[in-house]
Design an enzyme around this catalytic site. Structure first.
Site, PDB file in Angstrom:
ATOM      1  N   LYS A 161      52.258  43.015  50.734  1.00  0.00           N
ATOM      2  CA  LYS A 161      51.717  43.691  51.786  1.00  0.00           C
ATOM      3  C   LYS A 161      52.720  43.929  53.100  1.00  0.00           C
ATOM      4  O   LYS A 161      53.748  42.861  53.098  1.00  0.00           O
ATOM      5  CB  LYS A 161      50.574  43.109  52.391  1.00  0.00           C
ATOM      6  N   HIS A 192      41.296  40.544  40.800  1.00  0.00           N
ATOM      7  CA  HIS A 192      41.163  39.720  42.114  1.00  0.00           C
ATOM      8  C   HIS A 192      40.622  38.354  41.586  1.00  0.00           C
ATOM      9  O   HIS A 192      41.112  37.442  42.270  1.00  0.00           O
ATOM     10  CB  HIS A 192      40.594  40.331  43.092  1.00  0.00           C
ATOM     11  N   ARG A 209      48.761  40.757  43.218  1.00  0.00           N
ATOM     12  CA  ARG A 209      47.645  41.363  43.657  1.00  0.00           C
ATOM     13  C   ARG A 209      47.755  42.812  42.601  1.00  0.00           C
ATOM     14  O   ARG A 209      48.829  42.768  41.812  1.00  0.00           O
ATOM     15  CB  ARG A 209      47.900  42.100  44.758  1.00  0.00           C
ATOM     16  N   TYR A 261      40.512  29.685  49.011  1.00  0.00           N
ATOM     17  CA  TYR A 261      40.564  29.323  47.738  1.00  0.00           C
ATOM     18  C   TYR A 261      40.384  27.805  47.457  1.00  0.00           C
ATOM     19  O   TYR A 261      40.228  27.206  46.307  1.00  0.00           O
ATOM     20  CB  TYR A 261      41.812  29.636  46.866  1.00  0.00           C
ATOM     21  N   ARG A 290      43.275  36.450  40.194  1.00  0.00           N
ATOM     22  CA  ARG A 290      44.199  35.927  41.029  1.00  0.00           C
ATOM     23  C   ARG A 290      43.616  34.718  41.890  1.00  0.00           C
ATOM     24  O   ARG A 290      44.188  33.726  42.209  1.00  0.00           O
ATOM     25  CB  ARG A 290      44.515  36.964  42.203  1.00  0.00           C
TER      26      ARG A 290
END
Length: 297
Positions: free
Chosen positions: A171, A241, A147, A276, A244
């Site tokens: 996170k 993003h 990220r 995804y 990613r």
């Protein structure tokens, strides 16, 4: 607001939320508190009823906020009220029967392999601190799927050249180890040589710096990705993003295990990773039609 202080301590210390997330939650709760004070002359958001919250939602809609943004704010408030229930400071949650506003699912279109290769292989990066740094940032996003905030917070000690790995703090302060490609390690070594040559270094332990030697910041990272990919892609959104997203999609298209991709991305559940898979499904369909013996019947 003592209960708010206890709430933020709970999120930081017990739930391991990032300081950035806690700051956003606090801002949303304080925003609601201000609304209640102005609209209902009330100083205590612990004693509100759902109708008052509903009025806040209407006000947010009138301000032009998207349903997605409003849902995030209500989610912060709901987490706060759940905490108050947990510690016995509240008997009922005013948001107990609330239903989130409907949001349209945004389809994130990844960069194609051709577009990524056009940037990394065909574009000539300046042989300078900033040029090599920018190339490394792009390589890291695409080869590890990290990220933007994770990249910004990388330290020199995060890199293990011997094991060819990168330690990433994700996170809720959850650490994960991500493998590094030889090509990325090569660019990394080149970048570190330029980094040593900076006139001054303010943030010694941080991996990615500005040319003034300070810790790199999120908006600059976004600008780097957007600028370089604007030369190779006509897609509307060109962001870290999306890189990613491209990392995950291309791995899945090549047959990577969903659980393995989940671990690489630092997702806590498979559901987050499954967003995804829509592109890999289309690839599978092509393979299926091309290879299945009855496809021509």
């Amino acid at each position: 607001m003592n209960s708010l202080k206890a709430f933020t301590d709970y999120l930081l210390l017990e739930k391991n939320y990032s300081a950035l997330t806690v700051k956003a939650y606090t801002k949303d709760i304080e925003s609601f508190s201000e609304f209640i004070k102005i609209e209902f002359d009330s100083e205590n958001i612990n004693q509100v009823v759902y109708v008052q919250i509903r009025n806040w939602i209407v006000a947010l809609v009138e301000q032009g906020l998207s349903n997605r943004s409003i849902n995030r704010k209500i989610s912060a408030l709901n987490t706060y009220y759940k905490f108050l229930l947990k510690i016995g400071a509240l008997k009922t949650n005013p948001l107990a029967k609330h239903k989130a506003l409907k949001t349209s699912k945004k389809v994130q279109v990844p960069f194609s392999k051709t577009e990524v290769n056009a940037v990394l292989d065909d574009f000539v990066f300046d042989q300078s601190f900033e040029g090599v740094r920018d190339k490394l940032i792009i390589e890291l996003f695409y080869s590890t799927g990290i990220r933007r905030i994770e990249l910004v917070n990388l330290k020199l000690s995060s890199v293990n050249f011997q094991n060819k790995t990168l330690k990433v703090l994700g996170k809720r302060n959850k650490e994960r180890i991500v493998p590094l490609l030889d090509s990325t390690l090569k660019t990394l070594s080149e970048y570190l040589s330029y980094r040593k040559g900076l006139e001054q270094i303010v943030d010694e332990d941080i991996l990615f710096l500005t040319k003034k030697g300070a810790k790199i910041y999120e908006t600059l990272v976004y600008r780097i990705i957007n600028d370089y990919f604007s030369k190779a892609s006509s897609k509307v959104k060109k962001s870290p993003h999306i890189l990613r997203h491209s990392f995950a999609t291309h791995l899945l298209n090549q047959g990577a295990d969903l659980n393995a991709v989940k671990e690489l991305l630092g997702h806590s559940s498979l559901a987050a990773t499954q967003v995804y898979t829509h592109n890999s499904i289309s690839e599978l369909k092509k393979v299926h039609i091309k290879a299945h013996p009855r496809s021509k019947k």
